[in-house]
Write an enzyme that holds these catalytic residues in place. Structure first.
Site, PDB file in Angstrom:
ATOM      1  N   GLN A  37     -24.713   1.064  22.952  1.00 35.48           N
ATOM      2  CA  GLN A  37     -25.072   1.779  24.171  1.00 35.48           C
ATOM      3  C   GLN A  37     -24.374   3.148  24.145  1.00 35.48           C
ATOM      4  OE1 GLN A  37     -22.729   1.973  27.000  1.00 35.48           O
ATOM      5  NE2 GLN A  37     -24.248   3.040  28.255  1.00 35.48           N
ATOM      6  N   THR A  82     -22.241   4.965  25.612  1.00 29.92           N
ATOM      7  CA  THR A  82     -20.802   5.256  25.731  1.00 29.92           C
ATOM      8  C   THR A  82     -19.966   4.664  24.604  1.00 29.92           C
ATOM      9  OG1 THR A  82     -20.363   3.272  27.025  1.00 29.92           O
ATOM     10  CG2 THR A  82     -20.925   5.261  28.262  1.00 29.92           C
ATOM     11  N   LYS A  83     -20.547   3.822  23.753  1.00 28.90           N
ATOM     12  CA  LYS A  83     -19.738   3.077  22.790  1.00 28.90           C
ATOM     13  C   LYS A  83     -19.326   3.951  21.596  1.00 28.90           C
ATOM     14  CE  LYS A  83     -20.207  -0.185  25.581  1.00 28.90           C
ATOM     15  NZ  LYS A  83     -20.545  -1.542  25.931  1.00 28.90           N
ATOM     16  N   THR A  84     -18.454   3.423  20.765  1.00 30.67           N
ATOM     17  CA  THR A  84     -17.893   4.200  19.659  1.00 30.67           C
ATOM     18  C   THR A  84     -18.923   4.504  18.571  1.00 30.67           C
ATOM     19  OG1 THR A  84     -15.939   2.910  20.132  1.00 30.67           O
ATOM     20  CG2 THR A  84     -15.788   4.408  18.298  1.00 30.67           C
TER      21      THR A  84
END
Ligand SMILES: *Cc1c(COP(=O)(O)O)cnc(C)c1O
Length: 420
Positions: free
Chosen positions: A198, A200-202
């Site tokens: 998603q 916002t993930k790394t």
């Protein structure tokens, strides 16, 4: 950092640190990836299962120490499919940490099982193995440890308990990309590892997720689950077999566009992790003697640290100051930060009837207090900052910490005014 007399807080009219804070771009964009996306667009091979997805799934799984990767629509259905692959459903209980994004527990409900919340460790913010055994019942089938923010769950202890009690372990690695424990990737220690891509993930492709596993039978089942019952080697439209009757399959496929973006990001991941680790270490050094600031512990055997965020806890030096006041003071200095999710069962989006889940008697006090009253988190991409920004972040935190007395006094004054 030398500790001098505190400057006045921005929230009290002083000059903010903000000028030196330079926000890194997230998600990363690259003209080379844009070209590759354009090629896919022009060929019209947009859907699932094509060359980029196959390569990415394999490369991602290998990077994290597993044999198979099953690419899916998001990091919630990956958890759900992992549970389904092991026939976990109605009547079964699944242990989840009290502090996590609601998806971890919602996935358990989605398959008809009962989430059982267990409190977290104060130091790592992950599932507390010391409380795990007391939560087990004859109906417990699985544990979903979450490697949360910048910490790793105690896999040694959790895997030992799981093995002794014949339980499935599904690692929720939505915060765990690139993390290595004892030099092997997160997600490859449990039976299945679940990751989210998603925004916002790394690693981010807008939406997306993947399950990794080294069990061929489970890999096949996961593929069937996400692709309406077709196995990994089947031609769509030409089913050769009917899926097992214990599998109710879905369309949780993702697209070739996402795979292109992620495949390019995976190449950059080692470098990104190195930078994150170096900057986290720098922040720790800058803040080590600052009163009231305690950095989240990483996890006992971390060899490469996972970072979905960088977080610290407020010590007793901040007692008597509402968390919101500290957060607002940090924000006024120019620091983008927030509290954590809080316990799942207290989350605004958790609309589940109490009889469908279990919270231990007495609640989960650590998750409750630590996550809502004293943990400050910053998004991972801040760890990709330039040197001046890292120093400014430390300066802002130091400034607020050294002004704890001023914050306490301002709060007391407001309370008096409210009474008067
Ligand atoms: C983001 C997240 C998920 C779910 O991922 P989505 O791709 O948003 O569905 C699951 N668990 C945790 C801990 C997360 O942070």
């Amino acid at each position: 950092m030398t500790l001098t007399l505190p400057q006045q807080l921005a929230i009290h009219g002083g000059t903010p640190i903000a000028a030196a804070i330079n926000k890194p771009v997230w998600p990363p964009v690259s003209p080379a990836t844009a070209e590759r996306l354009k090629d896919i667009y022009l060929t019209g091979k947009w859907s699932f299962g094509a060359a980029e997805e196959q390569a990415f799934s394999q490369e991602f799984a290998e990077y994290h120490g597993a044999k198979y990767g099953i690419f899916m629509a998001n990091g919630t259905v990956t958890l759900q499919c992992a549970l389904q692959a092991y026939e976990i459903g109605p009547g079964d209980e699944v242990i989840v940490p009290a502090l996590t994004w609601i998806a971890t527990a919602m996935a358990v409900l989605e398959v008809g099982a009962t989430p059982v919340f267990v409190d977290i460790e104060k130091s790592t913010l992950c599932l507390d193995p010391a409380l795990l055994e007391a939560a087990l019942t004859p109906r417990t089938r699985a544990i979903i440890p979450v490697h949360i923010l910048g910490g790793m769950a105690d896999l040694d202890a959790i895997l030992e308990i799981a093995e002794r009690n014949n339980l499935i372990v599904i690692e929720d690695c939505a915060h765990g990309h690139g993390g290595k424990w004892k030099n092997r990737g997160l997600g490859s220690w449990g039976h299945v590892g679940s990751f989210s891509f998603q925004q916002t993930k790394t690693m981010a492709s807008g939406e997306g997720g993947i399950c990794i596993t080294s069990d061929e039978r489970i890999a096949e089942r996961l593929y069937c689950l996400k692709h309406i019952g077709y196995g990994p080697h089947a031609t769509q439209g030409k089913a050769a077999t009917t899926p097992n009757t214990d599998l109710q399959c879905h369309n949780y496929r993702a697209t070739e566009f996402q795979a292109v973006i992620l495949r390019d990001q995976l190449k950059e991941l080692p470098e990104l992790m190195e930078k994150y680790q170096a900057n986290a270490a720098r922040l720790e050094t800058l803040l080590q003697d600052v009163p009231g600031i305690r950095i989240q512990a990483k996890g006992r055997c971390a060899t490469t640290q996972n970072y979905y965020g960088w977080s610290f806890q407020l010590g007793e030096e901040f007692d008597g100051i509402p968390f919101e006041d500290v957060e607002n003071a940090l924000k006024a200095e120019g620091l983008e930060c927030s509290g954590t999710y809080g316990p799942v069962y207290d989350h605004l989006l958790w609309n589940i009837a109490p009889e469908r889940y279990r919270v231990p008697e007495g609640g989960c006090p650590v998750a409750d207090i630590i996550s809502t009253q004293c943990t400050v988190a910053m998004a991972h991409f801040w760890l990709g900052s330039d040197e001046a920004t890292i120093e400014a972040i430390a300066a802002a935190i130091t400034k607020v910490a050294l002004n704890a007395d001023a914050l306490r006094a301002a709060h007391a004054e407001r309370e008096l005014e409210a009474v008067g």
